[in-house]
Design an enzyme around this catalytic site. Structure first.
Site, PDB file in Angstrom:
ATOM      1  N   THR A 186       0.871  -1.209   0.091  1.00  0.00           N
ATOM      2  CA  THR A 186       0.003  -0.066  -0.060  1.00  0.00           C
ATOM      3  C   THR A 186       0.878   1.261   0.060  1.00  0.00           C
ATOM      4  O   THR A 186       1.822   1.218   0.384  1.00  0.00           O
ATOM      5  CB  THR A 186      -0.820  -0.095   1.153  1.00  0.00           C
ATOM      6  OG1 THR A 186       0.032   0.117   2.435  1.00  0.00           O
ATOM      7  CG2 THR A 186      -1.734  -0.934   1.469  1.00  0.00           C
ATOM      8  N   GLU A 331      -5.791  -3.648  -0.784  1.00  0.00           N
ATOM      9  CA  GLU A 331      -6.225  -4.629   0.051  1.00  0.00           C
ATOM     10  C   GLU A 331      -7.461  -5.453  -0.523  1.00  0.00           C
ATOM     11  O   GLU A 331      -7.838  -6.699   0.099  1.00  0.00           O
ATOM     12  CB  GLU A 331      -6.571  -4.129   1.471  1.00  0.00           C
ATOM     13  CG  GLU A 331      -5.489  -3.622   2.487  1.00  0.00           C
ATOM     14  CD  GLU A 331      -5.216  -2.077   2.099  1.00  0.00           C
ATOM     15  OE1 GLU A 331      -5.573  -1.561   0.989  1.00  0.00           O
ATOM     16  OE2 GLU A 331      -4.596  -1.583   2.974  1.00  0.00           O
ATOM     17  N   LYS A 439     -14.942  18.038  10.006  1.00  0.00           N
ATOM     18  CA  LYS A 439     -15.603  17.920  11.029  1.00  0.00           C
ATOM     19  C   LYS A 439     -16.001  19.247  11.563  1.00  0.00           C
ATOM     20  O   LYS A 439     -15.211  19.972  12.042  1.00  0.00           O
ATOM     21  CB  LYS A 439     -15.452  17.092  12.205  1.00  0.00           C
ATOM     22  CG  LYS A 439     -16.242  16.072  12.739  1.00  0.00           C
ATOM     23  CD  LYS A 439     -15.789  14.973  13.699  1.00  0.00           C
ATOM     24  CE  LYS A 439     -16.996  14.336  14.071  1.00  0.00           C
ATOM     25  NZ  LYS A 439     -16.891  13.479  15.187  1.00  0.00           N
ATOM     26  N   TRP A 444     -20.246  16.096   9.899  1.00  0.00           N
ATOM     27  CA  TRP A 444     -19.312  15.892   8.629  1.00  0.00           C
ATOM     28  C   TRP A 444     -19.742  16.663   7.508  1.00  0.00           C
ATOM     29  O   TRP A 444     -20.536  16.724   7.061  1.00  0.00           O
ATOM     30  CB  TRP A 444     -19.223  14.325   8.391  1.00  0.00           C
ATOM     31  CG  TRP A 444     -18.460  13.250   9.462  1.00  0.00           C
ATOM     32  CD1 TRP A 444     -17.921  13.834  10.368  1.00  0.00           C
ATOM     33  CD2 TRP A 444     -18.672  12.146   9.459  1.00  0.00           C
ATOM     34  NE1 TRP A 444     -17.431  12.823  11.195  1.00  0.00           N
ATOM     35  CE2 TRP A 444     -17.721  11.774  10.593  1.00  0.00           C
ATOM     36  CE3 TRP A 444     -19.060  11.016   8.990  1.00  0.00           C
ATOM     37  CZ2 TRP A 444     -17.299  10.296  10.866  1.00  0.00           C
ATOM     38  CZ3 TRP A 444     -18.763   9.717   8.892  1.00  0.00           C
ATOM     39  CH2 TRP A 444     -17.830   9.426  10.012  1.00  0.00           C
TER      40      TRP A 444
END
Ligand code: ADP
Length: 542
Positions: A186, A331, A439, A444
């Site tokens: 990754t 993944e 935030k 959000w």
């Protein structure tokens, strides 16, 4: 009682055997580092992969040992894909855009025994060669005539010499389908890169899934050009899907600029392509500026980061190219969802169809997903609330290579780090990565929404939205924008562009114009770098 069907392990070599036997005449065309176009057939590719498997054995590469690559999309890289995994060893594709220190870290961590590289990456290999611990052989992926005169790498081997010296008689070994086949790290935006180790079984199952009509829809009649690099999650599986379906394969090599890509699309009558939005931006800019059309391209897969709705609209309306918006991650091998229509969408007004296409899509069979609240409770589909997105399935990681990072699973599910909603029809919409969430006053704000609106403005080339500190609201959105060359645009004009498109309190508090937004090794905006760049920035009045 067991069924009475044959027990044939799902092995990557079987994809190549199939392509050779049933699509032997189909072409694989590559733009080479050497500058020319190379073409051959699956039959020739399979024979050379067998020679290469013999050559790797002669170099002493054992089953399960890792062979690293630093290479563009091309036929030699494809031969390595099949020869290394097919022989039971592990192909470790390394991203050449990484810093040399990271390449050293990854190669050591993977314990690579051999490193094969395209000549473009000679300087990078020179920078790492004396520092890696386990690499016994360096192989330049070229012929004798193009070997560098003074490579500064002791005992540098020549790929074509290795292949030529061996016989094409080689029996692909049979082994447990759970055997490791390939390894991809990754990008490690937080901490050290972690290895994702795929198996033959996970790869073959993923290949079946992505080839389906409502996924990437690959057929023997397609000509597929993966722009997404073979070092970025196995080019999203297309090198395997092409062999499975017998599609023609077209590899762009180092030619990733708009002009080179467009020429190859046309010359090889490419029907399907795949890449990250930033690549398509460059291609569309070239095609636009030169008033060109695509004569054969019908669909393109866009993923890796959110596809701005303005882009899928442009592809459809100006070029008659259907965008398949897809989502996934290293993944996940990588494909998880694709925004393909269901029957009820086909008759919708065009604007509503675009809204469906702009979501990240519905799960392909093999991947299950859910969203959960901070306490881990599953949230309903069709609700207004976003949650942490969790996935599971036979091509989803269970733990990282060598156990790095401990157990990543939560109750058998893999937390993706993405924040998403899922609508009543099962279409998932990513609103943010958890580390990029803004935030404001406890609520959000989705940075992707704000970026998509900005990128629909004709004067905007690229836009990123990040959180900046605010004394009252904790955080507020700041828009960082690169203008299109020659375009004029003020802060006020851009902020006015948000009116009516979004809840007023979501509107960014300010706009900062920059020359460039840092892109990571896979072409994604690096918001961590951007936050770092703007760490001294203060909102007006804050
Ligand atoms: P890395 O995580 O190292 O950046 P990956 O290629 O594995 O590399 O990236 C996976 C992540 O990319 C996803 O978790 C998601 O945040 C983002 N991503 C991928 N596809 C999309 C998409 N279509 N829309 C929005 N984000 C996406």
């Amino acid at each position: 009682m067991n069924g009475l069907m044959m027990q044939q392990p799902l092995l990557i070599s079987s994809l190549l055997v199939h392509a050779e036997r049933h699509h032997g005449d189909r072409e694989v065309v590559s733009r080479r580092v050497e500058g020319d176009i190379h073409r051959y057939t699956y039959r020739e590719m399979a024979a050379r992969a067998r020679r290469l498997a013999n050559a790797l054995a002669a170099l002493g590469v054992k089953p399960s040992e890792r062979v690293g690559t630093l290479a563009w999309n091309g036929y030699r890289h494809m031969e390595l894909y099949y020869a290394v995994s097919g022989a039971g060893s592990v192909l470790h594709t390394i991203n050449p855009r990484l810093h040399p220190d990271q390449v050293v870290y990854i190669a050591d961590h993977a314990e690579d025994q051999v490193l094969c590289f395209d000549l473009s990456f000679l300087p990078l290999v020179q920078a790492v060669a004396g520092r890696t611990k386990t690499i016994r052989h360096f192989v330049a992926m070229t012929d004798r005539a193009h070997m560098p005169a003074d490579p500064k790498i002791p005992n540098l081997l020549c790929y074509e010499d290795l292949v030529a010296a061996e016989s094409d008689q080689y029996e692909w070994p049979e082994f447990d389908e759970n055997t490791a086949s390939s390894l991809c790290y990754t990008s490690g935006t937080t901490g050290n890169p972690k290895g994702v180790l795929y198996s033959h079984r996970s790869t073959v199952l993923h290949t079946f899934a992505i080839a389906l009509p409502d996924a990437l829809n690959c057929s023997a009649n397609d000509s597929i050009l993966p722009v997404v690099p073979m070092f970025h999650v196995n080019a999203w599986g297309l090198p395997y899907a092409a062999c499975m379906t017998g599609a023609k394969l077209v590899f762009p090599g180092p030619g990733l600029d708009g002009k080179s890509l467009y020429e190859l699309f046309e010359a090889e009558q490419v029907t399907v392509s795949a890449g990250v939005p930033t690549v398509w931006q460059a291609l569309l800019a070239y095609v636009d500026a030169n008033k060109l059309k695509f004569s054969s391209m019908r669909r393109t897969v866009v993923g890796g980061s959110a596809c701005p709705p303005a882009m899928l609209r442009k592809f459809a309306e100006d070029y008659d190219v259907h965008v398949l918006h897809a989502w996934g991650m290293t993944e996940m091998s990588p494909v998880g969802t694709v925004a393909a229509f269901k029957p009820q969408h086909l008759a919708l007004p065009v604007e509503q169809r675009y809204a469906v296409m702009a979501k990240q899509g519905r799960a392909v069979y093999g991947v299950d997903m859910k969203i959960v609240d901070p306490a881990g409770r599953e949230l309903p589909w069709g609700g207004p609330v976003s949650g942490d997105l969790l996935v599971r399935g036979p091509w989803v990681l269970s733990r990282y290579f060598k156990g790095d990072g401990g157990n990543p699973l939560r109750g058998g599910w893999f937390p993706t780090g993405d924040v998403a909603r899922i609508d009543a029809e099962g279409y998932m919409l990513i609103t943010d990565r958890s580390k990029d969430v803004i935030k404001s006053g406890g609520e959000w704000i989705g940075s992707i929404d704000l970026e998509n609106i900005a990128m629909a403005h004709p004067a905007v080339a690229i836009a990123a939205c990040i959180a900046v500190p605010h004394p009252k609201w904790d955080e507020r959105p700041l828009l960082v924008v690169v203008r299109r060359p020659g375009a004029e645009l003020t802060r006020e004009e851009l902020l006015a562009f948000y009116e009516g498109k979004i809840a007023k309190w979501w509107t960014p508090d300010d706009v900062v114009f920059v020359d460039a937004i840092p892109l990571g090794a896979t072409g994604k905006m690096q918001k961590n770098k951007l936050r770092e760049m703007l760490k001294d920035y203060r909102l007006p009045g804050a």
